[in-house]
Design an enzyme around this catalytic site. Structure first.
Site, PDB file in Angstrom:
ATOM      1  N   GLY A  14       0.715  -1.022  -0.141  1.00  0.00           N
ATOM      2  CA  GLY A  14       0.014   0.189  -0.134  1.00  0.00           C
ATOM      3  C   GLY A  14       0.887   1.388  -0.027  1.00  0.00           C
ATOM      4  O   GLY A  14       0.668   2.165   0.764  1.00  0.00           O
ATOM      5  N   SER A  39       1.351   3.243  -2.365  1.00  0.00           N
ATOM      6  CA  SER A  39       1.020   4.341  -3.469  1.00  0.00           C
ATOM      7  C   SER A  39       0.376   5.614  -2.873  1.00  0.00           C
ATOM      8  O   SER A  39       0.851   6.782  -3.474  1.00  0.00           O
ATOM      9  CB  SER A  39      -0.184   3.853  -4.534  1.00  0.00           C
ATOM     10  OG  SER A  39      -1.146   3.037  -3.741  1.00  0.00           O
ATOM     11  N   ARG A  40      -0.129   5.552  -1.809  1.00  0.00           N
ATOM     12  CA  ARG A  40      -0.690   6.814  -1.044  1.00  0.00           C
ATOM     13  C   ARG A  40      -0.429   6.830   0.528  1.00  0.00           C
ATOM     14  O   ARG A  40      -0.086   5.684   1.236  1.00  0.00           O
ATOM     15  CB  ARG A  40      -2.216   6.747  -1.447  1.00  0.00           C
ATOM     16  CG  ARG A  40      -2.430   6.590  -2.820  1.00  0.00           C
ATOM     17  CD  ARG A  40      -4.065   6.665  -3.117  1.00  0.00           C
ATOM     18  NE  ARG A  40      -4.833   5.611  -2.949  1.00  0.00           N
ATOM     19  CZ  ARG A  40      -5.789   5.287  -2.168  1.00  0.00           C
ATOM     20  NH1 ARG A  40      -6.178   6.240  -1.328  1.00  0.00           N
ATOM     21  NH2 ARG A  40      -6.287   3.996  -2.100  1.00  0.00           N
ATOM     22  N   ASP A  95      -2.489  -7.474  -4.884  1.00  0.00           N
ATOM     23  CA  ASP A  95      -3.627  -7.632  -3.999  1.00  0.00           C
ATOM     24  C   ASP A  95      -3.070  -8.521  -2.965  1.00  0.00           C
ATOM     25  O   ASP A  95      -2.693  -9.669  -3.022  1.00  0.00           O
ATOM     26  CB  ASP A  95      -4.663  -8.210  -4.730  1.00  0.00           C
ATOM     27  CG  ASP A  95      -5.903  -8.542  -3.628  1.00  0.00           C
ATOM     28  OD1 ASP A  95      -5.596  -8.321  -2.487  1.00  0.00           O
ATOM     29  OD2 ASP A  95      -6.911  -8.950  -4.055  1.00  0.00           O
ATOM     30  N   ASN A 115       1.525  -2.291   5.324  1.00  0.00           N
ATOM     31  CA  ASN A 115       0.716  -1.085   5.449  1.00  0.00           C
ATOM     32  C   ASN A 115      -0.655  -1.212   4.817  1.00  0.00           C
ATOM     33  O   ASN A 115      -1.835  -0.385   5.212  1.00  0.00           O
ATOM     34  CB  ASN A 115       1.548  -0.012   4.876  1.00  0.00           C
ATOM     35  CG  ASN A 115       0.765   1.278   4.741  1.00  0.00           C
ATOM     36  OD1 ASN A 115       0.437   2.070   5.662  1.00  0.00           O
ATOM     37  ND2 ASN A 115       0.404   1.587   3.492  1.00  0.00           N
ATOM     38  N   SER A 145      -3.741  -0.242  14.684  1.00  0.00           N
ATOM     39  CA  SER A 145      -4.583   1.033  14.716  1.00  0.00           C
ATOM     40  C   SER A 145      -5.074   1.088  16.088  1.00  0.00           C
ATOM     41  O   SER A 145      -5.263   0.205  16.786  1.00  0.00           O
ATOM     42  CB  SER A 145      -6.090   0.943  13.874  1.00  0.00           C
ATOM     43  OG  SER A 145      -6.733   1.721  14.060  1.00  0.00           O
ATOM     44  N   TYR A 186     -13.114  -3.964  11.108  1.00  0.00           N
ATOM     45  CA  TYR A 186     -11.574  -3.246  10.888  1.00  0.00           C
ATOM     46  C   TYR A 186     -10.991  -3.693  12.464  1.00  0.00           C
ATOM     47  O   TYR A 186      -9.831  -3.940  12.351  1.00  0.00           O
ATOM     48  CB  TYR A 186     -11.836  -1.823  10.769  1.00  0.00           C
ATOM     49  CG  TYR A 186     -10.776  -0.817  10.577  1.00  0.00           C
ATOM     50  CD1 TYR A 186      -9.841  -0.925   9.534  1.00  0.00           C
ATOM     51  CD2 TYR A 186     -10.190  -0.344  11.698  1.00  0.00           C
ATOM     52  CE1 TYR A 186      -8.675  -0.248   9.321  1.00  0.00           C
ATOM     53  CE2 TYR A 186      -9.191   0.619  11.426  1.00  0.00           C
ATOM     54  CZ  TYR A 186      -8.396   0.586  10.365  1.00  0.00           C
ATOM     55  OH  TYR A 186      -7.102   1.335  10.246  1.00  0.00           O
ATOM     56  N   ALA A 235     -11.552  -6.033  14.415  1.00  0.00           N
ATOM     57  CA  ALA A 235     -11.223  -7.581  14.409  1.00  0.00           C
ATOM     58  C   ALA A 235      -9.818  -7.508  13.703  1.00  0.00           C
ATOM     59  O   ALA A 235      -8.704  -8.465  14.125  1.00  0.00           O
ATOM     60  CB  ALA A 235     -12.080  -8.172  13.877  1.00  0.00           C
ATOM     61  N   ILE A 263      -5.300   9.790  11.421  1.00  0.00           N
ATOM     62  CA  ILE A 263      -4.337  10.566  10.387  1.00  0.00           C
ATOM     63  C   ILE A 263      -4.849  11.108   9.412  1.00  0.00           C
ATOM     64  O   ILE A 263      -5.714  10.376   8.745  1.00  0.00           O
ATOM     65  CB  ILE A 263      -3.030   9.337  10.306  1.00  0.00           C
ATOM     66  CG1 ILE A 263      -2.430   8.703  11.375  1.00  0.00           C
ATOM     67  CG2 ILE A 263      -1.889   9.903   9.654  1.00  0.00           C
ATOM     68  CD1 ILE A 263      -1.842   9.526  12.520  1.00  0.00           C
TER      69      ILE A 263
HETATM   70  P1  NAP Z   1      -5.233   4.933   2.352  1.00  0.00           P
HETATM   71  O1  NAP Z   1      -4.765   6.351   2.253  1.00  0.00           O
HETATM   72  O2  NAP Z   1      -6.497   4.486   2.000  1.00  0.00           O
HETATM   73  O3  NAP Z   1      -4.133   4.143   1.208  1.00  0.00           O
HETATM   74  C1  NAP Z   1      -4.328   2.731   1.396  1.00  0.00           C
HETATM   75  C2  NAP Z   1      -3.318   2.020   0.633  1.00  0.00           C
HETATM   76  O4  NAP Z   1      -3.277   0.503   0.614  1.00  0.00           O
HETATM   77  C3  NAP Z   1      -3.365   2.196  -0.864  1.00  0.00           C
HETATM   78  O5  NAP Z   1      -1.736   2.433  -1.131  1.00  0.00           O
HETATM   79  C4  NAP Z   1      -4.097   1.136  -1.473  1.00  0.00           C
HETATM   80  O6  NAP Z   1      -3.604   0.953  -2.754  1.00  0.00           O
HETATM   81  C5  NAP Z   1      -3.490   0.165  -0.775  1.00  0.00           C
HETATM   82  N1  NAP Z   1      -4.258  -1.206  -0.725  1.00  0.00           N
HETATM   83  C6  NAP Z   1      -5.500  -1.300  -0.227  1.00  0.00           C
HETATM   84  N2  NAP Z   1      -6.079  -2.509  -0.277  1.00  0.00           N
HETATM   85  C7  NAP Z   1      -4.979  -3.235  -0.729  1.00  0.00           C
HETATM   86  C8  NAP Z   1      -4.853  -4.506  -1.521  1.00  0.00           C
HETATM   87  N3  NAP Z   1      -5.973  -5.508  -1.025  1.00  0.00           N
HETATM   88  N4  NAP Z   1      -3.742  -4.874  -1.729  1.00  0.00           N
HETATM   89  C9  NAP Z   1      -2.736  -4.053  -1.805  1.00  0.00           C
HETATM   90  N5  NAP Z   1      -2.761  -2.903  -1.596  1.00  0.00           N
HETATM   91  C10 NAP Z   1      -3.749  -2.302  -1.029  1.00  0.00           C
HETATM   92  O7  NAP Z   1      -4.776   4.318   3.692  1.00  0.00           O
HETATM   93  P2  NAP Z   1      -3.864   5.127   4.996  1.00  0.00           P
HETATM   94  O8  NAP Z   1      -4.786   5.839   5.619  1.00  0.00           O
HETATM   95  O9  NAP Z   1      -2.644   5.593   4.501  1.00  0.00           O
HETATM   96  O10 NAP Z   1      -3.640   3.557   5.995  1.00  0.00           O
HETATM   97  C11 NAP Z   1      -2.643   2.844   5.688  1.00  0.00           C
HETATM   98  C12 NAP Z   1      -2.731   1.942   6.904  1.00  0.00           C
HETATM   99  O11 NAP Z   1      -2.775   2.670   8.295  1.00  0.00           O
HETATM  100  C13 NAP Z   1      -3.741   0.905   6.690  1.00  0.00           C
HETATM  101  O12 NAP Z   1      -3.513  -0.053   7.046  1.00  0.00           O
HETATM  102  C14 NAP Z   1      -4.752   1.527   7.681  1.00  0.00           C
HETATM  103  O13 NAP Z   1      -5.632   0.588   8.388  1.00  0.00           O
HETATM  104  C15 NAP Z   1      -3.768   2.047   8.694  1.00  0.00           C
HETATM  105  N6  NAP Z   1      -4.306   3.046   9.852  1.00  0.00           N
HETATM  106  C16 NAP Z   1      -4.638   4.380   9.294  1.00  0.00           C
HETATM  107  C17 NAP Z   1      -5.042   5.067  10.066  1.00  0.00           C
HETATM  108  C18 NAP Z   1      -5.501   6.764   9.477  1.00  0.00           C
HETATM  109  O14 NAP Z   1      -6.375   7.276  10.351  1.00  0.00           O
HETATM  110  N7  NAP Z   1      -5.365   7.027   8.163  1.00  0.00           N
HETATM  111  C19 NAP Z   1      -5.213   5.119  11.239  1.00  0.00           C
HETATM  112  C20 NAP Z   1      -4.802   3.587  11.943  1.00  0.00           C
HETATM  113  C21 NAP Z   1      -4.429   2.879  11.001  1.00  0.00           C
HETATM  114  P3  NAP Z   1      -4.118   1.858  -4.177  1.00  0.00           P
HETATM  115  O15 NAP Z   1      -3.744   3.103  -4.044  1.00  0.00           O
HETATM  116  O16 NAP Z   1      -4.107   1.112  -5.375  1.00  0.00           O
HETATM  117  O17 NAP Z   1      -5.757   2.075  -3.674  1.00  0.00           O
END
Ligand code: NAP
Length: 247
Positions: free
Chosen positions: A12, A14-15, A63, A90, A142, A155, A157, A188
Site C-alpha cells: 500500500g 502508493s498513497r 492484491d 501497511n 490501529s 476493522y 477485528a 491520521i
Molecule cells: P489509504 O490512504 O486509504 O491508502 C491505502 C493503501 O493501501 C493504498 O496504497 C492502496 O492501494 C493500498 N491497498 C488497499 N487494499 C490493498 C490490497 N488488497 N492490496 C494491496 N494494496 C492495497 O490508507 P492510509 O490511511 O494511508 O492507511 C494505511 C494503513 O494505516 C492501513 O493499514 C490503515 O488501516 C492504517 N491506519 C490508518 C489510520 C488513519 O487514520 N489514516 C489510522 C490507523 C491505522 P491503491 O492506491 O492502489 O488503492
C-alpha cells in the site's frame, strides 16, 4: 536513520501512510519495492518521488490478500534488488457500518486485506530473512485494534488480529535476527479518513489530547525507527502514534 544497502517492501505504498513510509526509507538510502491495489498513477508518483531522493524504486500491482500475487511481489523485489530486509505491512481498507447492518462481504473484505494480507506477506519474507539472519517487520495496526470503535467491528477485528500475529511471530523469530513490531496510528490525515463524514471526523478529533489529527509522516518516522539498526533490541511491541488518544 541509515538504510544504505537495505531493501524494503512497503505494501500500500502508493498513497497515504505507505507513501510517507516509502519516502522516509528512501531518504535513508533504502531500495523500495511498493505494492498497490489498483491506483497505478499514484504508485508511479511515489516511484518518481523515491527516485528524486536518489533511491531505487519498484512498483508492483499486487492484491495482498492473494498468496500467488504476494509471492510474485517478493520474487520481483529479490530479482530487482537481491534481498528483502524490511517489510512494512501497511495496505489496508475500511468497510464501516454497524454490526447489525454489516454484510458478510464487508466483514470478509476487511479481514482479507488487513489480516490475511499481512499474514501472507510475513510468510513470504520470513524464509529469506531467516536465511540472511536479518529482518525487520512492521505491521500497521490501529488504535481501533486496541480500543474498538462503533461501526468498525470488521476493522477492529483485523487490527487486533494484526497485534496478535505481530507478537506471535516476534516470539518465533526473536532468536533469528528478525524483529516484528506493530504501529498503531490514531487519526491520521489521509484519503482513508477524508472519506469519513464531517460529524464523525469532528467527534474523533475532540478525543485526541493533542487536539489535532496526525500526518502520514508522523507514522512514517515511527516505522523508520522500528526498522532501523537502532531498534535491534525491540520486538513484539505496539507503538501508538496517536497524539495521546489511546493512553
Ligand atoms: P489509504 O490512504 O486509504 O491508502 C491505502 C493503501 O493501501 C493504498 O496504497 C492502496 O492501494 C493500498 N491497498 C488497499 N487494499 C490493498 C490490497 N488488497 N492490496 C494491496 N494494496 C492495497 O490508507 P492510509 O490511511 O494511508 O492507511 C494505511 C494503513 O494505516 C492501513 O493499514 C490503515 O488501516 C492504517 N491506519 C490508518 C489510520 C488513519 O487514520 N489514516 C489510522 C490507523 C491505522 P491503491 O492506491 O492502489 O488503492
Amino acid at each position: 536513520m541509515d538504510f544504505t544497502g537495505k531493501t524494503a517492501i512497503v505494501t500500500g505504498g502508493s498513497r497515504g501512510i505507505g507513501r510517507a513510509v516509502c519516502l522516509e526509507l528512501a531518504r535513508g538510502g533504502a531500495n523500495v519495492a511498493l505494492c498497490y491495489a489498483g491506483n497505478e498513477a499514484a504508485a508511479q508518483e511515489t516511484v518518481k518521488a523515491i527516485e528524486s531522493l536518489g533511491a531505487k524504486a519498484l512498483a508492483v500491482r499486487c492484491d495482498v490478500s492473494d498468496g500467488a500475487q504476494v509471492e510474485t511481489l517478493v520474487n520481483e523485489t529479490v530479482k530487482a534488488f537481491d534481498r528483502v530486509d524490511i517489510l512494512v505491512n501497511n495496505a489496508g481498507i475500511t468497510r464501516d457500518g454497524l454490526l447489525m447492518r454489516m454484510s458478510e462481504a464487508d466483514f470478509d473484505a476487511v479481514i482479507a486485506a488487513n489480516l490475511r494480507g499481512a499474514f501472507l506477506c510475513m510468510k513470504a519474507v520470513t524464509r529469506p530473512m531467516i536465511r540472511q539472519k536479518y529482518g525487520r517487520i512492521v505491521n500497521l495496526s490501529s488504535v481501533v485494534g486496541l480500543r474498538g470503535n462503533a461501526g468498525q467491528v470488521n476493522y477492529a477485528a483485523s487490527k487486533a488480529g494484526v497485534i496478535g500475529m505481530t507478537k506471535s511471530l516476534a516470539r518465533e523469530l526473536a532468536a533469528k535476527g528478525v524483529t516484528v513490531n506493530a504501529v498503531a496510528p490514531g487519526f491520521i490525515d489521509t484519503d482513508m479518513t477524508a472519506a469519513m463524514q464531517e460529524a464523525a471526523r469532528t467527534a474523533v478529533q475532540t478525543s485526541i489530547p493533542m487536539g489535532r489529527p496526525g500526518a502520514a509522516e508522523d507514522v512514517a518516522h515511527a516505522v523508520a525507527f522500528l526498522v532501523s539498526e537502532e531498534a535491534a533490541y525491540i520486538t513484539g511491541q505496539v507503538l501508538a502514534v496517536d497524539g495521546g488518544m489511546a493512553m
